[in-house]
Design an enzyme around this catalytic site. Structure first.
Site, PDB file in Angstrom:
ATOM      1  N   ILE A 185      54.697 -24.005 -13.816  1.00  0.00           N
ATOM      2  CA  ILE A 185      54.290 -25.277 -13.258  1.00  0.00           C
ATOM      3  C   ILE A 185      55.531 -26.111 -12.981  1.00  0.00           C
ATOM      4  O   ILE A 185      56.564 -25.950 -13.629  1.00  0.00           O
ATOM      5  CB  ILE A 185      53.360 -26.029 -14.241  1.00  0.00           C
ATOM      6  CG1 ILE A 185      52.761 -27.281 -13.598  1.00  0.00           C
ATOM      7  CG2 ILE A 185      54.086 -26.363 -15.536  1.00  0.00           C
ATOM      8  CD1 ILE A 185      51.718 -27.972 -14.475  1.00  0.00           C
ATOM      9  N   GLU A 207      52.062 -15.818 -16.767  1.00  0.00           N
ATOM     10  CA  GLU A 207      51.462 -16.404 -17.960  1.00  0.00           C
ATOM     11  C   GLU A 207      50.665 -17.646 -17.614  1.00  0.00           C
ATOM     12  O   GLU A 207      49.726 -18.000 -18.313  1.00  0.00           O
ATOM     13  CB  GLU A 207      52.524 -16.734 -19.001  1.00  0.00           C
ATOM     14  CG  GLU A 207      53.511 -17.796 -18.598  1.00  0.00           C
ATOM     15  CD  GLU A 207      54.594 -17.999 -19.639  1.00  0.00           C
ATOM     16  OE1 GLU A 207      54.949 -19.156 -19.893  1.00  0.00           O
ATOM     17  OE2 GLU A 207      55.084 -17.004 -20.186  1.00  0.00           O
TER      18      GLU A 207
END
Length: 402
Positions: A185, A207
Site C-alpha cells: 500500500i 501479502e
C-alpha cells in the site's frame, strides 16, 4: 489491519484496568487509540509484530515492545506453540446458512491464531466483506460472539506527486507482460500501477493490496492467466483501502485470501515465473543494505514480508526484486541513500539479496556488483544535492573513488 476488532479492544482496555501485564500480541492495528490508557497504567503490555501510529511512541518510550520477525514466521510461531495464545480477538462477517463466517479482509496470521487459541472471541460485523480462500471460520469455532454493524477503517487512494510518478515510471520499465507482481500500500505501489495500463496478462501474488489494483483488474490488464500457482486467481493475505476495494473483494471468487505462512513462503513465491517484488525502504547504505522497519533505533513499522518476497522473486524464473523510494526524506533535508545505516537501524534485506534499487533519478542494478560498483550506482540515483558529499563519504567508508 482493516479487520482490527477495535470494539473488542476498547472493551479489553476498559476491563484490563482491573488487571496487570496482560500481553497483547498484534500486527498493524487500526482504531487502537483506546488502548493507550491501559498501556500507560501497565495493565496491558503490547508486543507488536508491526508498529503503527498508535504504538510507535509507546515502543520508543518503553511502554510497548516490538518483535522483529518475518510475517511468514508468525503463523509458525503460533502453530508450533512457541507463542502461546490464550485468547484470539477477531472480527468476522456474519455466518451464512451453514453457520460459516468469514475472516473477511484480513486472513494473514489470524487463521493460525484461531486454530491454537483456547478461546476465540469475535465481533460479527455485517459490513465485513465475505471473502474466499482460507477465510472461513465456523460458528462452532467461536466461543463468544458480539454483533454490531460498524463501518470498516478506510485508507483513501494516494494523491500522486511528481516524484512518485517518476518512481512509478522507472519501475514500470522493469515490468514485462505476463509478470506476477507483489506490492503493498502507499504512493509508490499506486504510482507503479498507474503506469501499467498498457501491459497485458499481469498477475498478483502478494501479502496485501490496495485500490490501485481494481482498475487494472476491471480493464483486463491483471488477469492472472500466466501464473503457475493459482492461475486465474488474485492471491492475497489482506487488503486495506477504500469501501470500493472492500466491495471489490466481497464474494469475489477470483480473489483468494490465504494463510500468510503459505503466501509468503519463498517456495510458494518462486513457483510463479516472472515474479516481481516491489517494496520500499527508509534507508539504503552504499553497500546495498536495506533498512525498512526503523529510523535508527526508532521503530517505525515492521519486518513484514519484504525479505520473503525479495528471496522468492530472486529464485523465480526470470524474477526480479525492486526496492523503491524517494531519494530524500524530511522535505528534502535528508538523503535516503547514506554511506552507512544510522546507528541501530534494522537490516530487513541484506545487501547480498538486493537486485534493483529505484528512486526518481533512476535505477541501480546491484545484482552481482562489487561494493565499489554498488556505491557508484547508488550515488548516481541519489538526489543531486547529496551526490558530492556521498562521493567523499564513499571514499572515506568504502575506498571508492569517482
Amino acid at each position: 489491519m482493516a479487520a482490527t476488532p477495535w470494539v473488542l479492544l476498547d472493551a479489553l482496555a476498559e476491563h484490563a484496568l482491573q488487571h496487570s501485564n496482560i500481553e497483547l500480541y498484534q500486527l498493524h492495528l487500526e482504531h487502537a487509540e483506546g488502548l493507550a490508557k491501559a498501556v500507560d497504567g501497565g495493565h496491558l503490555a503490547p508486543k507488536a509484530y508491526f508498529a503503527s501510529e498508535y504504538n510507535r511512541q509507546l515502543i520508543q518510550a518503553g511502554k510497548a515492545d516490538y518483535i522483529p520477525i518475518s510475517l511468514s514466521d508468525i503463523p509458525r510461531l503460533f502453530r508450533k506453540g512457541e507463542q502461546r495464545i490464550d485468547v484470539a480477538l477477531i472480527q468476522v462477517a456474519p455466518p451464512d446458512r451453514h453457520g460459516i463466517c468469514s475472516l473477511g479482509i484480513s486472513v494473514e496470521a489470524t487463521r493460525a491464531a484461531c486454530e491454537v487459541a483456547d478461546i476465540v472471541i469475535a465481533h460479527i460485523n455485517p459490513q465485513m466483506p465475505r471473502t474466499h480462500g482460507d477465510a472461513f471460520i465456523h460458528l462452532n469455532q467461536i466461543d463468544i460472539a458480539y454483533e454490531q454493524d460498524l463501518p470498516l477503517p478506510e485508507h483513501s487512494p494516494s494523491v500522486l506527486n511528481q516524484i512518485n510518478r517518476r518512481i512509478g515510471e522507472q519501475i514500470a520499465t522493469l515490468i514485462d507482460d505476463g509478470d506476477c507482481l507483489q506490492m503493498g500500500i502507499g504512493d509508490i505501489p499506486d504510482a507503479t500501477l498507474a503506469c501499467l495500463g498498457q501491459h497485458q496478462h499481469l498477475g498478483i501474488h502478494t501479502e496485501m493490496f490496495s485500490d490501485g489494483v481494481i482498475e487494472l483488474c476491471e480493464r483486463g490488464v491483471i488477469d492472472n492467466s500466466r501464473k503457475r500457482k493459482h492461475a486465474g486467481k488474485l492471491v492475497t493475505g489482506f487488503v486495506l483501502g477504500s469501501k470500493k476495494l472492500y466491495d471489490f473483494v466481497d464474494d469475489n471468487s477470483a480473489v483468494v485470501f490465504l494463510d500468510i505462512e503459505y503466501i509468503n513462503s519463498i517456495e510458494t513465491i518462486c513457483r510463479n515465473p516472472n515474479m516481481v517484488s516491489i517494496n520500499s525502504a527508509l534507508q539504503v547504505d552504499l553497500s546495498g543494505q536495506i533498512c525498512a522497519d526503523s529510523l535508527g533505533t526508532h521503530i517505525y513499522s515492521g519486518v513484514g514480508g519484504q525479505l520473503d518476497f525479495v528471496m522468492g522473486a530472486n529464485l523465480s524464473d526470470h524474477g526480479r526484486s525492486i526496492l523503491a523510494f524517494p531519494s530524500t526524506a524530511g522535505g528534502g533535508q535528508y538523503s535516503r541513500i547514506v554511506p552507512v545505516l544510522a546507528l541501530g537501524s534494522g537490516v530487513v534485506t541484506p545487501r547480498g539479496s538486493v537486485h534493483y534499487v529505484v528512486t526518481e533519478y533512476g535505477t541501480a542494478n546491484l545484482r552481482g556488483k562489487s561494493l565499489r560498483e554498488r556505491s557508484r550506482a547508488l550515488i548516481n540515483i541519489a538526489h543531486p544535492d547529496f551526490r558530492e558529499t556521498l562521493e567523499k563519504q564513499a571514499y572515506e567508508y568504502w575506498h571508492v573513488r569517482g
